[in-house]
Scaffold this active site. Structure first.
Site, mmCIF file in Angstrom:
data_model
loop_
_atom_site.group_PDB
_atom_site.id
_atom_site.type_symbol
_atom_site.label_atom_id
_atom_site.label_comp_id
_atom_site.label_asym_id
_atom_site.label_seq_id
_atom_site.Cartn_x
_atom_site.Cartn_y
_atom_site.Cartn_z
ATOM 1 N N PRO A 23 -17.471 -28.081 45.214
ATOM 2 C CA PRO A 23 -16.472 -27.025 45.223
ATOM 3 C C PRO A 23 -15.590 -27.095 46.452
ATOM 4 O O PRO A 23 -16.082 -27.054 47.579
ATOM 5 C CB PRO A 23 -17.293 -25.737 45.221
ATOM 6 C CG PRO A 23 -18.713 -26.150 45.269
ATOM 7 C CD PRO A 23 -18.774 -27.574 45.626
ATOM 8 N N GLU A 24 -14.301 -27.194 46.237
ATOM 9 C CA GLU A 24 -13.332 -27.058 47.300
ATOM 10 C C GLU A 24 -12.660 -25.712 47.089
ATOM 11 O O GLU A 24 -13.083 -24.936 46.241
ATOM 12 C CB GLU A 24 -12.311 -28.211 47.243
ATOM 13 C CG GLU A 24 -12.962 -29.578 47.352
ATOM 14 C CD GLU A 24 -11.966 -30.726 47.325
ATOM 15 O OE1 GLU A 24 -10.859 -30.554 47.856
ATOM 16 O OE2 GLU A 24 -12.289 -31.786 46.777
ATOM 17 N N HIS A 80 -33.199 -26.595 38.903
ATOM 18 C CA HIS A 80 -32.393 -26.382 40.109
ATOM 19 C C HIS A 80 -31.811 -24.975 40.208
ATOM 20 O O HIS A 80 -30.902 -24.753 40.988
ATOM 21 C CB HIS A 80 -31.275 -27.419 40.229
ATOM 22 C CG HIS A 80 -31.773 -28.827 40.166
ATOM 23 N ND1 HIS A 80 -32.741 -29.306 41.024
ATOM 24 C CD2 HIS A 80 -31.472 -29.846 39.336
ATOM 25 C CE1 HIS A 80 -32.987 -30.571 40.722
ATOM 26 N NE2 HIS A 80 -32.246 -30.919 39.702
ATOM 27 N N ARG A 130 -28.387 -30.794 44.513
ATOM 28 C CA ARG A 130 -28.564 -31.557 45.761
ATOM 29 C C ARG A 130 -29.004 -30.695 46.930
ATOM 30 O O ARG A 130 -29.306 -31.225 48.000
ATOM 31 C CB ARG A 130 -27.269 -32.317 46.080
ATOM 32 C CG ARG A 130 -27.064 -33.475 45.117
ATOM 33 C CD ARG A 130 -25.726 -34.142 45.294
ATOM 34 N NE ARG A 130 -25.651 -34.940 46.493
ATOM 35 C CZ ARG A 130 -24.598 -35.676 46.840
ATOM 36 N NH1 ARG A 130 -23.538 -35.683 46.059
ATOM 37 N NH2 ARG A 130 -24.607 -36.386 47.916
#
Length: 267
Positions: free
Chosen positions: A2-3, A90, A109
């Site tokens: 995400p930016e 996750h 991650r």
DNA sequence: CTCCTATCCTGCGAGC
DNA sequence: TGCTCGCAGGATAGGA
């Protein structure tokens, strides 16, 4: 992942789902994120109400009505979305709100960050100007570039200078500016800096309108995919034809990050 | 200072 | 089919 456009899209989709709601339950299934989720995270969040949801750079700030802030950074693969009960792989953190809304933090991650601060989180004071704010001016950029030997793309991705740009949008912005990613910042002409400033707003706002870029696993606050990846002009398009001139898009590693540009359109 | 490299972690596609 | 390798949207502690 995400930016700025992705974080902003999540903010906008989550805001109406959490505003004014109280947190009634928190479950931390996996605390090992980039920094461990503090042991008292759940205890500090339960019983507090969400008064606002803001974005600062790539951070999400859930303002609590007693002055506290629930701070979230999504790292590379973090997703924060409302979801029906039940959990997936996750799903690290679950929240339940007073109206029954379930909010889940999923991050394969585990590069994300999550904690509750008493006031404005101190790490945010190290961030540079938000590229959608008035402070992101030609003068600001010119000062930031002055005397810097580093490539302009690396400078744009430096969160202490510009807060919110990442690898995808830095490449896209430079394409629309006609400037190569490897150009040393100090060598940029005034008009090139002006083009970078203008292209930044245009690219980011267009990306937000498309709900961000879903390269692999990004989803908005309601689990929906974005569509800006279909409009990327250079990112991950090595070997393909430039959308403007037809030249072959090139790739090159800068500061350890893959970068993409058109050798004909960008000087 | 300033800049670059390696690293955290899991998943996926390419190549064999 | 199944293995290994390299690479991925971020941030940061180190070293040169």
């Amino acid at each position: 992942m995400p930016e700025l456009p992705e974080v902003e899209t999540i903010r906008r989709t989550l805001l109406p789902r959490v505003l004014g709601r109280g947190v009634v339950a928190v479950r931390v299934r996996e605390a090992r994120l980039r920094a461990p989720v503090p042991a008292d995270f759940a205890a500090r969040l339960v019983g507090r109400n969400v008064a606002d949801l803001r974005r600062v750079g790539k951070y999400l700030l859930f303002d609590l009505d007693d002055g506290g802030v629930w701070l979230v950074h999504l790292g590379m693969t973090g997703c924060l979305a409302t979801r029906s009960p039940g959990h997936a792989r996750h799903d690290h953190i679950h929240l339940e709100f007073s109206d029954g809304t379930q909010l889940v933090y999923n991050d394969p991650r585990r590069f994300g960050l999550m904690r509750v601060a008493d006031g404005y989180p101190e790490e945010l004071s190290a961030l540079g100007i938000d590229p959608l704010s008035p402070g992101y001016s030609c003068e600001y950029l010119r000062d930031a570039c002055r005397g810097r030997a580093r490539p302009i793309k690396t400078l744009l991705m430096d969160q202490a200078i510009v807060a919110g740009l990442g690898n995808i949008y830095a490449s896209e912005i430079l394409f629309h500016s006609g400037v190569r990613p490897s150009r040393r910042a100090a060598t940029l002409r005034r008009r090139e800096i002006e083009r970078i400033r203008t292209a930044t707003g245009a690219v980011l706002e267009r990306a937000i309108r498309k709900g961000g870029s879903s390269i692999s696993d990004y989803r908005d606050g309601e689990g929906r995919s974005g569509y800006f990846q279909l409009e990327l002009d250079v990112y991950d398009r090595r070997g393909q034809a430039c959308h403007k001139c037809g030249a072959t898009i090139r790739g090159r590693v800068l500061s350890g990050r893959s970068s993409f540009y058109c050798p004909s359109c960008q000087k």
